[in-house]
Design a protein around this motif. Structure first.
Motif, PDB file in Angstrom:
ATOM      1  N   ALA A   1      43.422  44.952  32.354  1.00  0.00           N
ATOM      2  CA  ALA A   1      42.521  44.838  31.207  1.00  0.00           C
ATOM      3  C   ALA A   1      43.081  43.871  30.175  1.00  0.00           C
ATOM      4  O   ALA A   1      42.351  43.036  29.610  1.00  0.00           O
ATOM      5  N   GLY A   2      44.374  43.962  29.905  1.00  0.00           N
ATOM      6  CA  GLY A   2      44.998  43.043  28.955  1.00  0.00           C
ATOM      7  C   GLY A   2      44.962  41.605  29.445  1.00  0.00           C
ATOM      8  O   GLY A   2      44.683  40.675  28.681  1.00  0.00           O
ATOM      9  N   LEU A   3      45.228  41.400  30.728  1.00  0.00           N
ATOM     10  CA  LEU A   3      45.222  40.046  31.279  1.00  0.00           C
ATOM     11  C   LEU A   3      43.805  39.472  31.290  1.00  0.00           C
ATOM     12  O   LEU A   3      43.608  38.275  31.027  1.00  0.00           O
ATOM     13  N   ALA A   4      42.830  40.313  31.605  1.00  0.00           N
ATOM     14  CA  ALA A   4      41.442  39.843  31.593  1.00  0.00           C
ATOM     15  C   ALA A   4      41.031  39.429  30.188  1.00  0.00           C
ATOM     16  O   ALA A   4      40.355  38.408  29.989  1.00  0.00           O
TER      17      ALA A   4
ATOM     18  N   ARG B   1      39.026  47.751  45.347  1.00  0.00           N
ATOM     19  CA  ARG B   1      37.706  47.129  45.241  1.00  0.00           C
ATOM     20  C   ARG B   1      37.690  46.012  44.195  1.00  0.00           C
ATOM     21  O   ARG B   1      37.077  44.958  44.387  1.00  0.00           O
ATOM     22  N   ILE B   2      38.365  46.238  43.089  1.00  0.00           N
ATOM     23  CA  ILE B   2      38.418  45.218  42.035  1.00  0.00           C
ATOM     24  C   ILE B   2      39.173  43.988  42.510  1.00  0.00           C
ATOM     25  O   ILE B   2      38.715  42.847  42.354  1.00  0.00           O
ATOM     26  N   VAL B   3      40.344  44.207  43.110  1.00  0.00           N
ATOM     27  CA  VAL B   3      41.166  43.084  43.560  1.00  0.00           C
ATOM     28  C   VAL B   3      40.468  42.320  44.676  1.00  0.00           C
ATOM     29  O   VAL B   3      40.496  41.079  44.712  1.00  0.00           O
TER      30      VAL B   3
ATOM     31  N   ASP C   1      33.042  41.047  33.309  1.00  0.00           N
ATOM     32  CA  ASP C   1      32.736  42.107  34.264  1.00  0.00           C
ATOM     33  C   ASP C   1      34.013  42.850  34.661  1.00  0.00           C
ATOM     34  O   ASP C   1      34.025  44.082  34.788  1.00  0.00           O
ATOM     35  N   LEU C   2      35.089  42.110  34.836  1.00  0.00           N
ATOM     36  CA  LEU C   2      36.363  42.746  35.185  1.00  0.00           C
ATOM     37  C   LEU C   2      36.827  43.690  34.080  1.00  0.00           C
ATOM     38  O   LEU C   2      37.334  44.786  34.357  1.00  0.00           O
TER      39      LEU C   2
END
Length: 784
Positions: free
Chosen positions: A120-123, A241-243, A259-260
């Protein structure tokens, strides 16, 4: 955490007082600076030769301007810059944190909740970067710093500036193998979706301790990223699923950053996982990592420049650009004193390094750390057949001929497009860091000395690890560890940054084979005990697979299967987890398999002493085609751009799909210097060029599509090993005792490093370091 300043380092840049060194990279030096009010910054000074490049200046100005617009909570933003200055420089927010790469290497994989919080932080960081019109292009664990209140992304935007630098004029691409998107590797347009792909790879690495495309040479990683599906079995369902969505091959099939963010902060209805921890909560990262981060944040930073000991006198070179081989000394050398601030090695911006060995005097070898546990011997391997015993009475390893010594280790060819981030500082996860020392094995016990470190520059030794016999295997670097075998029957695991021994394993036999690491398993072949799988962290045996001959060459692992050849005239396919045989292929008469196979696109390519290059179906072992190779097979194949290259007295290019010859070259007919009666060594392919050495004294560069010679580089003896290609430089070993760095475009020598004896194994490039074994009984780490 910091290095003292060298005499040539500036004391003031712009309005910033230079306090200490943080790290170094391809574009210049990184310093800890302080503003007039005392604010710490990471100040990056461009190398003068790059700053003189007009194209570089233009692009650097543009990219710095764009990067200054980035203002995100999870970025280390640009706070000041003078791209037209002399020197050119920029200053970014200093983050007193630990790199993600170091945290994973030290404490292992993270639980899914922690990975999602990190994601979340990287996104959110990428959202801010992309909003400013910048594409990072080199998001990876070493470019993520961990702070108590969340991650920080560094080096955004600057990697794009380096496209016009001298470092990339040879056609390389910015990025790091294993984290580059397919469009980066295939020359297609690169946009924000490329950073989403890299984010997926970073999260997979954090959750599994290994990247989604495994480990291996850059060529292998590039190929898997473009053509193969990632291995995400170790990831929890929601995270998987996310990756998987991030790692879609086509950019338009990947989710947006927004979206991520939603998916990573919202519980998955198909999963029972709890909500992702908030980055404002103290437990957003694993407890052990959090302690390390908080300790780092609480450590006082230097306010004034640290004093630097006077440099030790260096040995006089025996030839231009070639360091002289140091002479052994007596064992009575005093122990090293407690390190001072100036003795601490370079680490990534914000990272906390483990102490290195104290640099040794030029004539004294450094002592390996013998404190870790030594793994048990493997004399309990399955019994070999009587037929094998009759071929090798007494179990004594046969002397390898020069042809036999040309052990080609699979995947040494670097793919076109290999690049390392321009602002890359020492990446501990990839094994780069360290203070140089000069080191020569001797009969006396290695000791540490009080000699201060020499300046870091390309071709300078960082450390050396002595063994009891010759080191003829290509080192393997994975997760901050160097694995290699020695003729003293041991398989070693050595810390890539420090040269300290982590463990050693007595295999009961000479280890000619290099290792391959996949997940937590290391696979290696030995002279008389067949194929082994051992725990990469501890060196303890998992399983052994007995053959009726020796396994000289490195095995290859693909899709959970180990492929390895043997002198019993077979190529074997073995389950990587259990050691159970899946199939075996019998070659023709006298068809020993002494070179490594290569697996590409579901096909196994390998050479045999029955004078054939084979292509087998990787799943069934059925032969697709066989190509006759005149005068014996000297190498592993190199597969690139639809061609298989393999060497004997000639260098061949064969159509990978049909097995039909495209071209061949030999010395007698095609303007290669000297007589035609020469063996050619293992090829490496990068950027549309084939590089191969020969049994006399040359390294050749040939056009991969046509076979036309581009240049020839002369050494003083045979070139037995496969070259390694990285960032426009070809690294090659010669039996004249030297490791050479050669410009890939011109064939001109950049530098040479001399060991105490001949070099027959291939070098390994990882981060900013080249690792190479020598017949002087040592493994060396050399700054590149």
């Amino acid at each position: 955490m910091f290095d003292g300043l060298e005499p040539e380092d500036p004391r003031q840049v712009g309005r910033y007082r230079i306090v200490a060194r943080i790290g170094a990279g391809g574009m210049g030096q990184v310093y800890l600076g302080r503003s007039p009010g005392g604010r710490p910054v990471a100040l990056k000074v461009v190398r003068p030769e790059l700053a003189r490049d007009v194209d570089f200046r233009r692009r650097f100005v543009r990219e710095v301007t764009a990067a200054r617009r980035v203002n995100g909570a999870f970025t280390a933003g640009v706070v000041d810059a003078e791209p037209d200055g002399s020197p050119a420089w920029l200053a970014t927010v200093y983050v007193s944190g630990v790199s993600l790469g170091e945290a994973v290497a030290r404490y292992g994989p993270w639980q899914a909740g922690h990975v999602l919080a990190l994601g979340a932080g990287l996104a959110e960081a990428l959202e801010a970067i992309h909003a400013a019109g910048v594409v990072h292009r080199d998001l990876k664990p070493s470019n993520v710093l961990l702070a108590p209140d969340g991650p920080r992304v560094i080096d955004f935007g600057i990697s794009t500036a380096s496209e016009a630098s001298a470092l990339t004029h040879t056609g390389t691409t910015i990025g790091t193998p294993g984290f580059m998107s397919p469009e980066q590797l295939t020359g297609r347009p690169v946009g924000p979706a490329s950073d989403v792909f890299a984010l997926g790879a970073v999260l997979a690495h954090t959750a599994a301790g290994i990247g989604p495309f495994g480990t291996g040479t850059p060529h292998a990683l590039h190929f898997r990223a473009v053509y193969e599906e990632p291995d995400l079995d170790a990831l929890a369902p929601q995270l998987r699923r996310i990756v998987a969505a991030c790692l879609a091959k086509e950019p338009d099939q990947r989710p947006t950053v927004a979206d991520l963010l939603h998916r990573m902060t919202t519980p998955d209805e198909e999963d029972t996982a709890e909500a992702t921890p908030l980055l404002t909560e103290p437990d957003w990262m694993p407890e052990a990592v959090g302690r390390l981060v908080r300790e780092k944040a609480a450590t006082p930073m230097p306010r004034n420049p640290a004093s630097k000991p006077a440099p030790a006198a260096q040995p006089t070179p025996t030839a231009p650009d070639v360091p002289a081989a140091p002479t052994p000394t007596a064992p009575d050398v005093p122990a090293a004193p407690t390190p001072t601030t100036a003795d601490i090695p370079v680490a990534p911006h914000g990272a906390t390094p483990e102490p290195l060995l104290k640099p040794a005097a030029p004539a004294t070898p450094a002592a390996p750390d013998t404190s870790p546990v030594t793994a048990p011997a493997l004399h309990d391997a399955p019994t070999r057949t009587a037929d094998h015993a009759s071929r090798n009475p007494g179990g004594t390893p046969p002397h390898l001929s020069r042809r036999g010594a040309l052990v080609a280790l699979a995947g040494t060819a670097a793919a076109a497009g290999l690049g390392i981030a321009a602002w890359k500082t020492a990446d501990r996860g990839s094994g780069s860091a360290g203070s140089p020392s000069a080191l020569q094995p001797s009969a006396s016990k290695p000791v540490r000395t009080t000699t201060p470190p020499a300046p870091r520059k390309p071709g300078r030794q960082l450390w050396a690890f002595p063994t009891e016999d010759e080191v003829k295997t290509e080192p393997t670097v994975a997760n901050g560890v160097v694995y290699f075998g020695s003729n003293d029957h041991n398989l070693y695991a050595v810390d890539a940054a420090t040269g300290r021994k982590r463990w050693s394993l007595d295999t009961g036999s000479v280890v000619y084979s290099s290792s391959v690491v996949v997940g937590d398993l290391l696979h290696v072949g030995t002279h008389s005990n067949g194929l082994y799988a051992v725990d990469a962290a501890t060196g303890r045996k998992r399983w052994a697979f007995a053959t009726d001959g020796s396994t000289f060459a490195s095995p290859v692992v693909a899709d959970g299967v180990v492929y390895a050849g043997s002198t019993d005239e077979h190529l074997y396919a073995v389950d990587a987890l259990t050691g159970k045989k899946k199939w075996s292929f019998r070659c023709g008469r006298n068809g020993m398999v002494t070179e490594s196979p290569v697996v590409a696109n579901g096909v196994v390519y390998f050479g045999s002493d029955d004078n054939h290059l084979y292509a087998l179906d990787a799943e069934t072992g059925k032969r697709r085609w066989a190509f006759p190779v005149h005068d014996g097979v000297n190498s592993a194949p190199a597969v690139a751009d639809g061609l298989v290259h393999i060497s004997s007295m000639r260098l061949y290019a064969v159509n990978a799909a049909t097995g039909k010859e495209r071209w061949f070259r030999d010395g007698a007919k095609y303007t290669i210097p000297g007589a035609g009666n020469r063996s050619l060594g293992p090829p490496a392919v990068a950027g549309g060029v084939v590089y191969a050495g020969d049994s006399i004294e040359y390294l050749f560069a040939l056009d991969a599509a046509t076979g036309r010679k581009r240049w020839a580089f002369e050494t003083e003896s045979s070139v037995f090993s496969a070259p390694a290609v990285a960032d426009g430089v070809v690294y090659v070993c010669s039996d004249d005792s030297h490791l050479y760095a050669v410009d890939a475009r011109t064939g001109k020598k950049r530098w040479a490093f001399r060991t105490g004896a001949g070099l027959e194994c291939s070098p390994t490039v990882a981060g900013d370091v080249v690792y190479v074994g020598s017949k002087d009984h040592s493994l060396y780490a050399v700054q590149r």
